[in-house]
Enzyme design. Structure first.
Site, mmCIF file in Angstrom:
data_model
loop_
_atom_site.group_PDB
_atom_site.id
_atom_site.type_symbol
_atom_site.label_atom_id
_atom_site.label_comp_id
_atom_site.label_asym_id
_atom_site.label_seq_id
_atom_site.Cartn_x
_atom_site.Cartn_y
_atom_site.Cartn_z
ATOM 1 N N PRO A 86 -66.208 71.099 118.352
ATOM 2 C CA PRO A 86 -65.882 71.394 116.476
ATOM 3 C C PRO A 86 -64.465 70.406 116.658
ATOM 4 C CG PRO A 86 -65.240 73.148 118.657
ATOM 5 C CD PRO A 86 -65.906 71.882 118.994
ATOM 6 N N GLU A 87 -63.879 69.834 115.657
ATOM 7 C CA GLU A 87 -62.573 68.862 115.896
ATOM 8 C C GLU A 87 -61.837 70.185 114.175
ATOM 9 O OE1 GLU A 87 -62.962 65.453 114.500
ATOM 10 O OE2 GLU A 87 -64.407 64.539 115.285
#
Length: 269
Positions: A2-3
């Site tokens: 995840p960003e």
DNA sequence: AGTCACCTGATT
DNA sequence: AATCAGGTGACT
């Protein structure tokens, strides 16, 4: 995985599913995932209601009744979601919270690099001070970006990923934004021309906004990480493929131990 | 500013 | 068997 966009999607999903829900009990399947370590600490959320969930940079923050907070970081492979029953939890579940209605909130993390911290409000404030501006927030202006880059000798790509400078840009979207702005990832940050800084600012927002939309759309299946990166990604992970703008082969380089993808023709030094 | 450590699983 | 992985923090 995840960003910022994926973390944002996780938060919105949790809001819909578990905000105002009451925690019955907490189970830690892997002690190293929680801090301060041990059931006693994390157990303080038992009997409390989750009042709100929000995001700062790539952190997920939760407030529970009585002024207790959880600070979750997914690192590379973490995910957080609600399932109808605790027995449905996956193999990689590290921590789970049974809710009073019988459902369960799962912290899943195959690599177990992520962390769930019990914190107080002061630590949330301290975190906020340590992090740079939110790239999708009003405070992130062209002028602010210019200040961030000014005089910095380090290559622009790692600078964009430095959470103290700008909060939430990771390896994928740093590569993508630089491609859109036609800036070489290795260029010293302070040497990026003023006009290009403006374009870069727009590119960061455009790339992140788009990803926020698609990440949320594809995050509807709990337990499944979004495939959002496969949609609308121009260079990341596409070594050897042709640049969609000029047809030149996309190249891969390593900066600070991380892969960087770029087009050597569009993103000339 | 660069390298490693943290972990495990997927891919070559 | 070796290499790679979208993050971060602790080293040098």
């Amino acid at each position: 995985m995840p960003e910022l966009p994926e973390v944002d999607a996780v938060v919105r999903r949790l809001r819909e599913a578990a905000e105002k829900a009451r925690v019955e009990s907490v189970v830690v399947e892997r002690a190293g995932t929680v801090a301060p370590q041990g059931m006693e600490e994390i157990g303080v959320v038992a009997g409390r209601r989750m009042e709100r969930v929000w995001r700062r940079a790539k952190y997920i923050l939760m407030e529970f009744s009585g002024g207790v907070y959880l600070r979750v970081h997914l690192r590379m492979t973490g995910n957080l979601y609600v399932l109808p029953d605790w027995r449905l939890r996956p193999v990689g579940a590290r921590v789970w919270w049974r809710l009073s209605d019988g459902r369960v909130m799962i912290y899943e993390d195959p690599r177990a690099l992520g962390r769930v911290h019990v914190v107080g409000w002061e630590e949330i404030e301290a975190l906020d001070r340590e992090l740079g501006p939110e790239p999708l927030g009003e405070e992130f202006t062209v002028g602010v970006l210019r200040e961030i880059l000014r005089g910095v000798k380090a290559p622009v790509k790692p600078v964009l990923m430095d959470q103290r400078r700008v909060a939430g840009i990771g390896n994928i979207y740093a590569s993508e934004a630089l491609w859109w702005a036609r800036i070489h990832p290795g260029r010293p940050a302070g040497e990026v021309a003023a006009g290009k800084v403006k374009v870069l600012h727009g590119a960061i927002r455009k790339v992140l906004e788009h990803a926020v939309g698609s990440a949320y759309a594809e995050y509807t299946q709990p337990g499944k990480m979004a495939e959002s990166e496969s949609f609308g990604v121009e260079v990341y992970g596409r070594e050897g493929e042709r640049c969609s703008r000029c047809g030149t082969g996309v190249e891969r380089m390593v900066q600070g131990g991380r892969s960087t993808f770029y087009c050597r023709r569009c993103q000339a030094w």
